[in-house]
Design a protein around this motif. Sequence first.
Motif, PDB file in Angstrom:
ATOM      1  N   VAL A 158      16.810 -27.259   2.032  1.00 30.88           N
ATOM      2  CA  VAL A 158      16.337 -26.100   1.259  1.00 30.88           C
ATOM      3  C   VAL A 158      14.810 -26.071   1.263  1.00 30.88           C
ATOM      4  O   VAL A 158      14.201 -25.004   1.405  1.00 30.88           O
ATOM      5  N   ASP A 159      14.219 -27.258   1.165  1.00 27.26           N
ATOM      6  CA  ASP A 159      12.760 -27.360   1.151  1.00 27.26           C
ATOM      7  C   ASP A 159      12.156 -26.889   2.480  1.00 27.26           C
ATOM      8  O   ASP A 159      11.215 -26.089   2.505  1.00 27.26           O
ATOM      9  N   SER A 160      12.698 -27.345   3.608  1.00 29.33           N
ATOM     10  CA  SER A 160      12.124 -26.906   4.892  1.00 29.33           C
ATOM     11  C   SER A 160      12.444 -25.431   5.137  1.00 29.33           C
ATOM     12  O   SER A 160      11.648 -24.719   5.755  1.00 29.33           O
ATOM     13  N   ALA A 161      13.566 -24.943   4.625  1.00 27.46           N
ATOM     14  CA  ALA A 161      13.867 -23.511   4.752  1.00 27.46           C
ATOM     15  C   ALA A 161      12.775 -22.681   4.078  1.00 27.46           C
ATOM     16  O   ALA A 161      12.278 -21.694   4.649  1.00 27.46           O
ATOM     17  N   GLN A 162      12.371 -23.088   2.889  1.00 30.59           N
ATOM     18  CA  GLN A 162      11.336 -22.332   2.172  1.00 30.59           C
ATOM     19  C   GLN A 162      10.027 -22.342   2.948  1.00 30.59           C
ATOM     20  O   GLN A 162       9.357 -21.318   3.073  1.00 30.59           O
ATOM     21  N   LYS A 163       9.685 -23.504   3.502  1.00 27.35           N
ATOM     22  CA  LYS A 163       8.435 -23.603   4.275  1.00 27.35           C
ATOM     23  C   LYS A 163       8.514 -22.756   5.536  1.00 27.35           C
ATOM     24  O   LYS A 163       7.551 -22.071   5.902  1.00 27.35           O
ATOM     25  N   GLU A 164       9.647 -22.806   6.226  1.00 25.39           N
ATOM     26  CA  GLU A 164       9.791 -22.065   7.484  1.00 25.39           C
ATOM     27  C   GLU A 164       9.810 -20.556   7.243  1.00 25.39           C
ATOM     28  O   GLU A 164       9.210 -19.792   8.000  1.00 25.39           O
ATOM     29  N   ILE A 165      10.477 -20.128   6.188  1.00 30.37           N
ATOM     30  CA  ILE A 165      10.500 -18.690   5.865  1.00 30.37           C
ATOM     31  C   ILE A 165       9.077 -18.206   5.590  1.00 30.37           C
ATOM     32  O   ILE A 165       8.652 -17.169   6.099  1.00 30.37           O
ATOM     33  N   ALA A 166       8.319 -18.993   4.822  1.00 25.80           N
ATOM     34  CA  ALA A 166       6.937 -18.608   4.502  1.00 25.80           C
ATOM     35  C   ALA A 166       6.040 -18.619   5.740  1.00 25.80           C
ATOM     36  O   ALA A 166       5.083 -17.850   5.837  1.00 25.80           O
ATOM     37  N   LEU A 167       6.374 -19.485   6.699  1.00 29.15           N
ATOM     38  CA  LEU A 167       5.571 -19.576   7.922  1.00 29.15           C
ATOM     39  C   LEU A 167       5.817 -18.369   8.838  1.00 29.15           C
ATOM     40  O   LEU A 167       4.887 -17.856   9.461  1.00 29.15           O
ATOM     41  N   TRP A 168       7.044 -17.901   8.912  1.00 30.47           N
ATOM     42  CA  TRP A 168       7.415 -16.872   9.881  1.00 30.47           C
ATOM     43  C   TRP A 168       7.437 -15.455   9.304  1.00 30.47           C
ATOM     44  O   TRP A 168       7.413 -14.483  10.071  1.00 30.47           O
ATOM     45  N   PHE A 169       7.545 -15.337   7.979  1.00 34.96           N
ATOM     46  CA  PHE A 169       7.673 -14.004   7.368  1.00 34.96           C
ATOM     47  C   PHE A 169       6.683 -13.817   6.232  1.00 34.96           C
ATOM     48  O   PHE A 169       6.413 -14.753   5.478  1.00 34.96           O
ATOM     49  N   LYS A 170       6.187 -12.569   6.115  1.00 35.09           N
ATOM     50  CA  LYS A 170       5.421 -12.191   4.925  1.00 35.09           C
ATOM     51  C   LYS A 170       6.417 -11.889   3.810  1.00 35.09           C
ATOM     52  O   LYS A 170       7.534 -11.441   4.078  1.00 35.09           O
ATOM     53  N   GLU A 171       5.977 -12.084   2.583  1.00 32.95           N
ATOM     54  CA  GLU A 171       6.841 -11.810   1.425  1.00 32.95           C
ATOM     55  C   GLU A 171       7.401 -10.383   1.491  1.00 32.95           C
ATOM     56  O   GLU A 171       8.575 -10.143   1.186  1.00 32.95           O
ATOM     57  N   THR A 172       6.563  -9.443   1.933  1.00 37.77           N
ATOM     58  CA  THR A 172       6.985  -8.030   1.978  1.00 37.77           C
ATOM     59  C   THR A 172       8.042  -7.758   3.053  1.00 37.77           C
ATOM     60  O   THR A 172       8.677  -6.708   3.048  1.00 37.77           O
ATOM     61  N   GLU A 173       8.220  -8.689   3.976  1.00 44.31           N
ATOM     62  CA  GLU A 173       9.247  -8.521   5.011  1.00 44.31           C
ATOM     63  C   GLU A 173      10.625  -8.988   4.541  1.00 44.31           C
ATOM     64  O   GLU A 173      11.617  -8.795   5.246  1.00 44.31           O
ATOM     65  N   LEU A 174      10.682  -9.641   3.371  1.00 46.31           N
ATOM     66  CA  LEU A 174      11.955 -10.162   2.858  1.00 46.31           C
ATOM     67  C   LEU A 174      12.609  -9.051   2.034  1.00 46.31           C
ATOM     68  O   LEU A 174      12.225  -8.780   0.902  1.00 46.31           O
ATOM     69  N   THR A 175      13.587  -8.398   2.633  1.00 46.43           N
ATOM     70  CA  THR A 175      14.178  -7.187   2.064  1.00 46.43           C
ATOM     71  C   THR A 175      15.076  -7.493   0.868  1.00 46.43           C
ATOM     72  O   THR A 175      15.906  -8.396   0.925  1.00 46.43           O
ATOM     73  N   GLN A 176      14.894  -6.725  -0.191  1.00 42.08           N
ATOM     74  CA  GLN A 176      15.749  -6.834  -1.376  1.00 42.08           C
ATOM     75  C   GLN A 176      16.862  -5.804  -1.252  1.00 42.08           C
ATOM     76  O   GLN A 176      16.586  -4.614  -1.206  1.00 42.08           O
ATOM     77  N   TRP A 177      18.097  -6.265  -1.196  1.00 41.25           N
ATOM     78  CA  TRP A 177      19.206  -5.311  -1.156  1.00 41.25           C
ATOM     79  C   TRP A 177      20.483  -5.992  -1.603  1.00 41.25           C
ATOM     80  O   TRP A 177      20.585  -7.218  -1.567  1.00 41.25           O
ATOM     81  N   LYS A 178      21.445  -5.183  -2.049  1.00 41.70           N
ATOM     82  CA  LYS A 178      22.732  -5.736  -2.447  1.00 41.70           C
ATOM     83  C   LYS A 178      23.764  -5.319  -1.419  1.00 41.70           C
ATOM     84  O   LYS A 178      23.946  -4.133  -1.146  1.00 41.70           O
ATOM     85  N   SER A 179      24.423  -6.300  -0.832  1.00 35.57           N
ATOM     86  CA  SER A 179      25.460  -5.996   0.151  1.00 35.57           C
ATOM     87  C   SER A 179      26.685  -5.440  -0.558  1.00 35.57           C
ATOM     88  O   SER A 179      27.137  -5.988  -1.564  1.00 35.57           O
ATOM     89  N   SER A 180      27.251  -4.380  -0.008  1.00 33.15           N
ATOM     90  CA  SER A 180      28.443  -3.775  -0.625  1.00 33.15           C
ATOM     91  C   SER A 180      29.672  -4.671  -0.465  1.00 33.15           C
ATOM     92  O   SER A 180      30.702  -4.439  -1.078  1.00 33.15           O
ATOM     93  N   THR A 181      29.573  -5.709   0.367  1.00 35.89           N
ATOM     94  CA  THR A 181      30.711  -6.624   0.531  1.00 35.89           C
ATOM     95  C   THR A 181      30.667  -7.787  -0.460  1.00 35.89           C
ATOM     96  O   THR A 181      31.574  -8.621  -0.464  1.00 35.89           O
ATOM     97  N   HIS A 182      29.615  -7.854  -1.291  1.00 36.56           N
ATOM     98  CA  HIS A 182      29.404  -9.048  -2.114  1.00 36.56           C
ATOM     99  C   HIS A 182      30.642  -9.457  -2.913  1.00 36.56           C
ATOM    100  O   HIS A 182      31.051 -10.612  -2.904  1.00 36.56           O
ATOM    101  N   GLU A 183      31.264  -8.507  -3.606  1.00 35.22           N
ATOM    102  CA  GLU A 183      32.425  -8.818  -4.458  1.00 35.22           C
ATOM    103  C   GLU A 183      33.646  -9.227  -3.634  1.00 35.22           C
ATOM    104  O   GLU A 183      34.597  -9.788  -4.162  1.00 35.22           O
ATOM    105  N   TRP A 184      33.641  -8.932  -2.352  1.00 42.12           N
ATOM    106  CA  TRP A 184      34.776  -9.278  -1.500  1.00 42.12           C
ATOM    107  C   TRP A 184      34.567 -10.622  -0.803  1.00 42.12           C
ATOM    108  O   TRP A 184      35.502 -11.185  -0.237  1.00 42.12           O
ATOM    109  N   VAL A 185      33.342 -11.130  -0.883  1.00 39.10           N
ATOM    110  CA  VAL A 185      33.029 -12.424  -0.280  1.00 39.10           C
ATOM    111  C   VAL A 185      33.020 -13.527  -1.346  1.00 39.10           C
ATOM    112  O   VAL A 185      33.458 -14.647  -1.098  1.00 39.10           O
ATOM    113  N   TYR A 186      32.519 -13.182  -2.557  1.00 38.01           N
ATOM    114  CA  TYR A 186      32.407 -14.143  -3.646  1.00 38.01           C
ATOM    115  C   TYR A 186      33.354 -13.758  -4.785  1.00 38.01           C
ATOM    116  O   TYR A 186      33.505 -12.571  -5.061  1.00 38.01           O
ATOM    117  N   GLU A 187      33.962 -14.792  -5.425  1.00 38.13           N
ATOM    118  CA  GLU A 187      34.848 -14.474  -6.568  1.00 38.13           C
ATOM    119  C   GLU A 187      34.078 -14.516  -7.871  1.00 38.13           C
ATOM    120  O   GLU A 187      32.971 -14.979  -7.926  1.00 38.13           O
TER     121      GLU A 187
END
Length: 151
Positions: A122-151
Amino acid sequence: MSAERTFIMIKPDGVQRGLVGQIVQRFEQRGYKLVSMKFTQPTKELLEEHYADLKQKGFFPSLIAYMLSGPVVPMVWEGKDVVKQGRQMLGQTNPLASLPGSIRGDFSIDIGRNICHGSDSVDSAQKEIALWFKETELTQWKSSTHEWVYE
Ligand code: DAT
Ligand code: MG
């Protein structure tokens, strides 16, 4: 809803071999949510930073040359346990040790052509995401499948 995120990157061989769609599909069909993705030719500086932990290794120059050899597809995927699950979906670093059914086990043979990167914690994921993407490139959205994937 878990907000755990991982950094997955299709390497130049994965792009050249036309495997982008199949790799993306595996994360989509598992139920993970795409947060960001781009198609880009990385710089040497960015790759050296990304693989900074491996700088002392003998294979480092050839690793950087391979990663510089063409465009890559960096991505951010989100969902429950996605860092560990993403690594399992990738298989082992050495494709010959990777089980059939894993991305590397299904699509690759040599360690220096293992087609896809995934964060190892999780720690290296955070570092790698910050290295390759700007905060503004991380899209906020809710998937319409969410309730069908998670209980
Ligand atoms: P991973 O990509 O499974 O996280 P890693 O972070 O240890 O593995 O190494 C990064 C990449 O470097 C790996 O995908 C392929 C290359 N590599 C690792 N070990 C190697 C080795 N012994 N010989 C050649 N290339 C190697
Ligand atoms: Mg690694």
